[in-house]
Design an enzyme around this catalytic site. Structure first.
Site, PDB file in Angstrom:
ATOM      1  N   SER A 174      88.072 -11.229  -2.290  1.00 28.10           N
ATOM      2  CA  SER A 174      87.027 -10.213  -2.484  1.00 28.10           C
ATOM      3  C   SER A 174      86.884  -9.911  -3.964  1.00 28.10           C
ATOM      4  O   SER A 174      87.885  -9.719  -4.660  1.00 28.10           O
ATOM      5  CB  SER A 174      87.366  -8.913  -1.741  1.00 28.10           C
ATOM      6  OG  SER A 174      86.803  -8.879  -0.459  1.00 28.10           O
ATOM      7  N   ALA A 175      85.640  -9.822  -4.432  1.00 25.63           N
ATOM      8  CA  ALA A 175      85.407  -9.573  -5.858  1.00 25.63           C
ATOM      9  C   ALA A 175      85.770  -8.153  -6.271  1.00 25.63           C
ATOM     10  O   ALA A 175      86.261  -7.924  -7.382  1.00 25.63           O
ATOM     11  CB  ALA A 175      83.947  -9.860  -6.200  1.00 25.63           C
ATOM     12  N   HIS A 176      85.531  -7.185  -5.394  1.00 24.08           N
ATOM     13  CA  HIS A 176      85.659  -5.777  -5.797  1.00 24.08           C
ATOM     14  C   HIS A 176      87.107  -5.349  -6.013  1.00 24.08           C
ATOM     15  O   HIS A 176      87.360  -4.279  -6.569  1.00 24.08           O
ATOM     16  CB  HIS A 176      85.005  -4.867  -4.755  1.00 24.08           C
ATOM     17  CG  HIS A 176      85.781  -4.734  -3.475  1.00 24.08           C
ATOM     18  ND1 HIS A 176      86.616  -3.670  -3.232  1.00 24.08           N
ATOM     19  CD2 HIS A 176      85.852  -5.532  -2.388  1.00 24.08           C
ATOM     20  CE1 HIS A 176      87.155  -3.813  -2.035  1.00 24.08           C
ATOM     21  NE2 HIS A 176      86.717  -4.937  -1.504  1.00 24.08           N
TER      22      HIS A 176
ATOM     23  N   THR B 282      86.672  -9.826   4.140  1.00 23.46           N
ATOM     24  CA  THR B 282      86.612  -9.589   5.584  1.00 23.46           C
ATOM     25  C   THR B 282      85.801 -10.681   6.275  1.00 23.46           C
ATOM     26  O   THR B 282      86.219 -11.239   7.298  1.00 23.46           O
ATOM     27  CB  THR B 282      86.015  -8.209   5.889  1.00 23.46           C
ATOM     28  OG1 THR B 282      86.874  -7.195   5.347  1.00 23.46           O
ATOM     29  CG2 THR B 282      85.876  -7.991   7.387  1.00 23.46           C
TER      30      THR B 282
ATOM     31  N   CYS C 115      96.913   6.580   8.717  1.00 24.35           N
ATOM     32  CA  CYS C 115      96.603   7.881   9.315  1.00 24.35           C
ATOM     33  C   CYS C 115      95.836   8.766   8.355  1.00 24.35           C
ATOM     34  O   CYS C 115      95.253   9.768   8.754  1.00 24.35           O
ATOM     35  CB  CYS C 115      97.888   8.586   9.755  1.00 24.35           C
ATOM     36  SG  CYS C 115      99.008   8.988   8.409  1.00 24.35           S
TER      37      CYS C 115
END
Length: 380
Positions: free
Chosen positions: A198-200, A73, A324
């Site tokens: 992203s590592a995760h 992000t 949603c």
């Protein structure tokens, strides 16, 4: 107690033991601020640079091209903002992650513009359409390596080539968060300017990632202050998480990535085979050009929230391809862009810790949940 079967690796994957060991080693060493000159600092700097080499080796980059961040992000925001001084226009596909879409929208409030390029019903973008959207004042083109909801792999090499031919000066950013650690990703081979990770998503710790920045490219930093990361990202490095990130990358080398991908594809094929026998279930995304670890299902006439609750009670963790079921009540922009039902979908995703028993349990739980909910809907 009900056994748990975790099939939501595309949201976040459990941390690998190699990453845990690297982080424990960092904490045990009592490292200091890596920008200082004492022994504790030099030990920290060594560990961070070793991790940088591991990340670079995993993703086909030079170590000096790796900028550590808090995750994809932040990397995406840095790419969008960093390119903005080069022009007042950005191009992105209609199925980009919300981090890309919202970052571009924020720029739009500052007299910048964004052109959104549509996709086909499998979620794939046409490289020529991406290139045609470039204007004289286009700063950057954003194209994901693979989709985070339906798993469709984009023709990213063709997108880069078409955009380069259209405008050699435009920056090209690839969001590889969904693809990294699942399929081979090479920054050098793809020829992009920026790539976010992203590592995760593949067993590294949460809260750490990287922005790969092409050698020689200078962009405006998102975070300013100190001179960390060669003045490209200010703030004291999260050394323990970086060490864990590097260890997770190292665990994928030597053929391990290919072995995990083969097992993941076998497992998702098994799940698809079981699911296709259930009435009212269809598959979203490309049939062959897809990530090996992810399956997105359309479920006719049943609300995904109810199915997720039933699955969870049966010990199965999954996710809805529609947003949603999470933070927003809006339908999935990805599925809307594809022209399919954006309100009724489920996403199952496997990872390094998934067993065949998890797949069988999920398939059985899905069949029973849909049958029960449809019976209730019909008043039976």
């Amino acid at each position: 107690m009900t056994s748990r079967h975790y099939l939501d690796h595309a949201s976040t994957s459990p941390i690998r033991p190699e990453a845990v060991a690297a982080m424990n080693q960092w904490w045990a060493a009592g490292h200091g601020d890596p920008s200082r000159m004492h022994a504790e600092a030099l030990g920290a700097r060594y560990e961070i640079e070793q991790a940088r080499q591991q990340v670079a080796g995993c993703f086909g980059a030079r170590s000096r091209e790796v900028v550590f961040t808090s995750g994809a992000t932040e990397s995406i925001a840095a790419a969008v903002r960093g390119a903005s001084h080069r022009g007042a226009h950005q191009v992105l596909s209609a199925v980009e992650h919300s981090a890309v879409r919202l970052s571009a929208q924020r720029l739009s409030a500052q007299r910048h513009r964004a052109t959104v390029v549509g996709v086909d019903r499998t979620g794939r973008v046409d490289p020529d359409d991406m290139a045609a959207a470039i204007e004289p004042h286009t700063a950057a083109v954003h194209c994901q390596w693979a989709n985070h909801e339906v798993g469709t792999v984009q023709p990213v090499a063709e997108v880069v080539a078409a955009c380069r031919e259209q405008s050699p000066e435009v920056l090209i950013h690839v969001d590889a968060a969904a693809a990294a650690g699942q399929i081979p990703v090479s920054f050098e081979e793809i020829g992009a300017d920026l790539l976010s990770i992203s590592a995760h998503k593949f067993g590294g710790p949460p809260g750490v990632g990287a922005l790969l920045v092409r050698r020689g490219l200078r962009i405006v930093p998102l975070l300013e202050g100190g001179d960390q990361e060669r003045a490209r990202r200010a703030g004291l490095e999260n050394g323990a998480a970086i060490a864990g990130f590097g260890a997770a990358c190292a665990a994928l080398l030597g053929g391990a990535l290919e072995q995990e991908a083969s097992r993941a594809r076998s497992q998702t094929d098994r799940l698809r085979h079981r699911a296709q026998e259930i009435e009212g279930v269809e598959f979203y995304g490309h049939a062959t050009q897809r990530l090996p670890h992810l399956v997105c299902l359309g479920i006719r006439d049943v609300e995904p929230q109810a199915v997720l609750i039933a699955l969870d009670r049966a010990g199965v963790a999954a996710h809805s391809g529609s947003s949603c079921a999470s933070e927003s009540l809006e339908p999935s922009p990805v599925l809307e862009a594809m022209g399919v039902d954006a309100h009724h979908s489920l996403r199952f995703s496997v990872g390094w810790s998934t067993s065949d028993d998890d797949i069988d349990a999920a398939a059985q739980a899905l069949e029973e949940a849909l049958a029960d909910l449809r019976r209730l809907r019909l008043g039976g």
